[in-house]
Write a protein that holds these residues in place. Structure first.
Motif, PDB file in Angstrom:
ATOM      1  N   PRO A   1       2.322 -13.904  -1.966  1.00 52.44           N
ATOM      2  CA  PRO A   1       0.922 -14.157  -2.351  1.00 52.44           C
ATOM      3  C   PRO A   1       0.136 -12.887  -2.633  1.00 52.44           C
ATOM      4  O   PRO A   1      -0.706 -12.863  -3.532  1.00 52.44           O
ATOM      5  CB  PRO A   1       0.338 -14.893  -1.138  1.00 52.44           C
ATOM      6  N   PHE A   2       0.420 -11.824  -1.904  1.00 51.55           N
ATOM      7  CA  PHE A   2      -0.278 -10.564  -2.138  1.00 51.55           C
ATOM      8  C   PHE A   2       0.144  -9.944  -3.466  1.00 51.55           C
ATOM      9  O   PHE A   2      -0.671  -9.350  -4.163  1.00 51.55           O
ATOM     10  CB  PHE A   2      -0.025  -9.587  -0.988  1.00 51.55           C
ATOM     11  N   ARG A   3       1.416 -10.098  -3.814  1.00 52.93           N
ATOM     12  CA  ARG A   3       1.892  -9.562  -5.098  1.00 52.93           C
ATOM     13  C   ARG A   3       1.332 -10.332  -6.276  1.00 52.93           C
ATOM     14  O   ARG A   3       1.188  -9.774  -7.357  1.00 52.93           O
ATOM     15  CB  ARG A   3       3.413  -9.579  -5.128  1.00 52.93           C
ATOM     16  N   SER A   4       1.024 -11.614  -6.079  1.00 54.44           N
ATOM     17  CA  SER A   4       0.444 -12.383  -7.181  1.00 54.44           C
ATOM     18  C   SER A   4      -1.031 -12.027  -7.381  1.00 54.44           C
ATOM     19  O   SER A   4      -1.549 -12.160  -8.487  1.00 54.44           O
ATOM     20  CB  SER A   4       0.593 -13.879  -6.922  1.00 54.44           C
TER      21      SER A   4
ATOM     22  N   ALA B   1      -0.967  -6.288   2.613  1.00 53.62           N
ATOM     23  CA  ALA B   1      -0.395  -7.316   3.486  1.00 53.62           C
ATOM     24  C   ALA B   1      -0.341  -6.827   4.934  1.00 53.62           C
ATOM     25  O   ALA B   1      -0.607  -7.600   5.866  1.00 53.62           O
ATOM     26  CB  ALA B   1       1.000  -7.697   2.999  1.00 53.62           C
ATOM     27  N   LEU B   2      -0.025  -5.556   5.139  1.00 55.33           N
ATOM     28  CA  LEU B   2      -0.020  -5.005   6.499  1.00 55.33           C
ATOM     29  C   LEU B   2      -1.422  -4.969   7.085  1.00 55.33           C
ATOM     30  O   LEU B   2      -1.612  -5.256   8.270  1.00 55.33           O
ATOM     31  CB  LEU B   2       0.588  -3.602   6.504  1.00 55.33           C
ATOM     32  N   PHE B   3      -2.413  -4.614   6.262  1.00 53.89           N
ATOM     33  CA  PHE B   3      -3.801  -4.634   6.742  1.00 53.89           C
ATOM     34  C   PHE B   3      -4.213  -6.050   7.135  1.00 53.89           C
ATOM     35  O   PHE B   3      -4.884  -6.252   8.151  1.00 53.89           O
ATOM     36  CB  PHE B   3      -4.761  -4.082   5.691  1.00 53.89           C
ATOM     37  N   ALA B   4      -3.827  -7.045   6.335  1.00 52.96           N
ATOM     38  CA  ALA B   4      -4.173  -8.432   6.651  1.00 52.96           C
ATOM     39  C   ALA B   4      -3.493  -8.883   7.940  1.00 52.96           C
ATOM     40  O   ALA B   4      -4.105  -9.570   8.766  1.00 52.96           O
ATOM     41  CB  ALA B   4      -3.773  -9.347   5.495  1.00 52.96           C
ATOM     42  N   LEU B   5      -2.243  -8.481   8.117  1.00 54.76           N
ATOM     43  CA  LEU B   5      -1.526  -8.837   9.342  1.00 54.76           C
ATOM     44  C   LEU B   5      -2.164  -8.170  10.555  1.00 54.76           C
ATOM     45  O   LEU B   5      -2.331  -8.790  11.606  1.00 54.76           O
ATOM     46  CB  LEU B   5      -0.063  -8.422   9.216  1.00 54.76           C
ATOM     47  N   ARG B   6      -2.562  -6.922  10.414  1.00 53.19           N
ATOM     48  CA  ARG B   6      -3.216  -6.211  11.516  1.00 53.19           C
ATOM     49  C   ARG B   6      -4.584  -6.822  11.821  1.00 53.19           C
ATOM     50  O   ARG B   6      -4.983  -6.926  12.968  1.00 53.19           O
ATOM     51  CB  ARG B   6      -3.355  -4.726  11.146  1.00 53.19           C
TER      52      ARG B   6
ATOM     53  N   GLN C   1       3.281  -7.999  15.807  1.00 53.35           N
ATOM     54  CA  GLN C   1       3.654  -6.583  15.825  1.00 53.35           C
ATOM     55  C   GLN C   1       5.089  -6.390  15.333  1.00 53.35           C
ATOM     56  O   GLN C   1       5.361  -5.496  14.529  1.00 53.35           O
ATOM     57  CB  GLN C   1       3.502  -6.010  17.225  1.00 53.35           C
ATOM     58  N   ILE C   2       5.987  -7.226  15.806  1.00 52.34           N
ATOM     59  CA  ILE C   2       7.385  -7.135  15.375  1.00 52.34           C
ATOM     60  C   ILE C   2       7.495  -7.418  13.883  1.00 52.34           C
ATOM     61  O   ILE C   2       8.223  -6.733  13.159  1.00 52.34           O
ATOM     62  CB  ILE C   2       8.263  -8.098  16.200  1.00 52.34           C
ATOM     63  N   TYR C   3       6.742  -8.413  13.399  1.00 50.85           N
ATOM     64  CA  TYR C   3       6.781  -8.739  11.978  1.00 50.85           C
ATOM     65  C   TYR C   3       6.241  -7.581  11.136  1.00 50.85           C
ATOM     66  O   TYR C   3       6.774  -7.302  10.059  1.00 50.85           O
ATOM     67  CB  TYR C   3       5.982 -10.015  11.704  1.00 50.85           C
ATOM     68  N   SER C   4       5.217  -6.893  11.629  1.00 46.71           N
ATOM     69  CA  SER C   4       4.702  -5.743  10.874  1.00 46.71           C
ATOM     70  C   SER C   4       5.753  -4.636  10.816  1.00 46.71           C
ATOM     71  O   SER C   4       5.873  -3.956   9.796  1.00 46.71           O
ATOM     72  CB  SER C   4       3.397  -5.235  11.473  1.00 46.71           C
ATOM     73  N   TYR C   5       6.553  -4.460  11.861  1.00 43.24           N
ATOM     74  CA  TYR C   5       7.637  -3.481  11.819  1.00 43.24           C
ATOM     75  C   TYR C   5       8.704  -3.895  10.809  1.00 43.24           C
ATOM     76  O   TYR C   5       9.280  -3.042  10.130  1.00 43.24           O
ATOM     77  CB  TYR C   5       8.265  -3.285  13.194  1.00 43.24           C
ATOM     78  N   LEU C   6       8.968  -5.198  10.709  1.00 45.87           N
ATOM     79  CA  LEU C   6       9.929  -5.677   9.718  1.00 45.87           C
ATOM     80  C   LEU C   6       9.421  -5.420   8.300  1.00 45.87           C
ATOM     81  O   LEU C   6      10.195  -5.033   7.424  1.00 45.87           O
ATOM     82  CB  LEU C   6      10.202  -7.171   9.919  1.00 45.87           C
TER      83      LEU C   6
ATOM     84  N   ILE D   1      13.044 -12.740   5.143  1.00 44.17           N
ATOM     85  CA  ILE D   1      11.986 -12.881   6.135  1.00 44.17           C
ATOM     86  C   ILE D   1      10.636 -12.414   5.593  1.00 44.17           C
ATOM     87  O   ILE D   1       9.612 -13.047   5.831  1.00 44.17           O
ATOM     88  CB  ILE D   1      12.349 -12.083   7.410  1.00 44.17           C
ATOM     89  N   VAL D   2      10.616 -11.310   4.834  1.00 38.86           N
ATOM     90  CA  VAL D   2       9.369 -10.659   4.457  1.00 38.86           C
ATOM     91  C   VAL D   2       8.823 -11.124   3.109  1.00 38.86           C
ATOM     92  O   VAL D   2       7.608 -11.227   2.933  1.00 38.86           O
ATOM     93  CB  VAL D   2       9.575  -9.123   4.477  1.00 38.86           C
TER      94      VAL D   2
END
Length: 86
Positions: free
Chosen positions: A50-53, A68-73, A13-18, A43-44
């Protein structure tokens, strides 16, 4: 096991906020060159690379951070499900 899972969920959750903060920095001129922007980039960016590639930018719009946020969630929900299972 539950404690480790909860710590992992909170870290995600903290990483998604970052990631969201890093995305918002692109709206302001020269914000990514500030000390906070450089810190967030270190950090990000390894997570976003990988998502940008895989997903090319659509003109001036880069949708790879959204994916990337959807994958993290999705991963966070998977960990949450595993914690509830045990």
């Amino acid at each position: 096991m539950e404690t480790i899972g909860l710590i992992l969920i909170k870290t995600m959750q903290i990483y998604s906020y970052l990631v969201i903060g890093y995305i918002l920095l692109s709206w302001f001129p020269n914000a990514r060159e500030s000390s906070i922007g450089i810190f967030l980039a270190r950090i990000v960016e390894p997570y976003l690379a990988p998502f940008r590639s895989i997903i090319p930018p659509l003109g001036m719009i880069d949708i790879s951070p959204i994916v990337a946020l959807f994958a993290l969630r999705f991963a966070e929900n998977g960990v949450r499900y595993l914690v509830q299972m045990f």
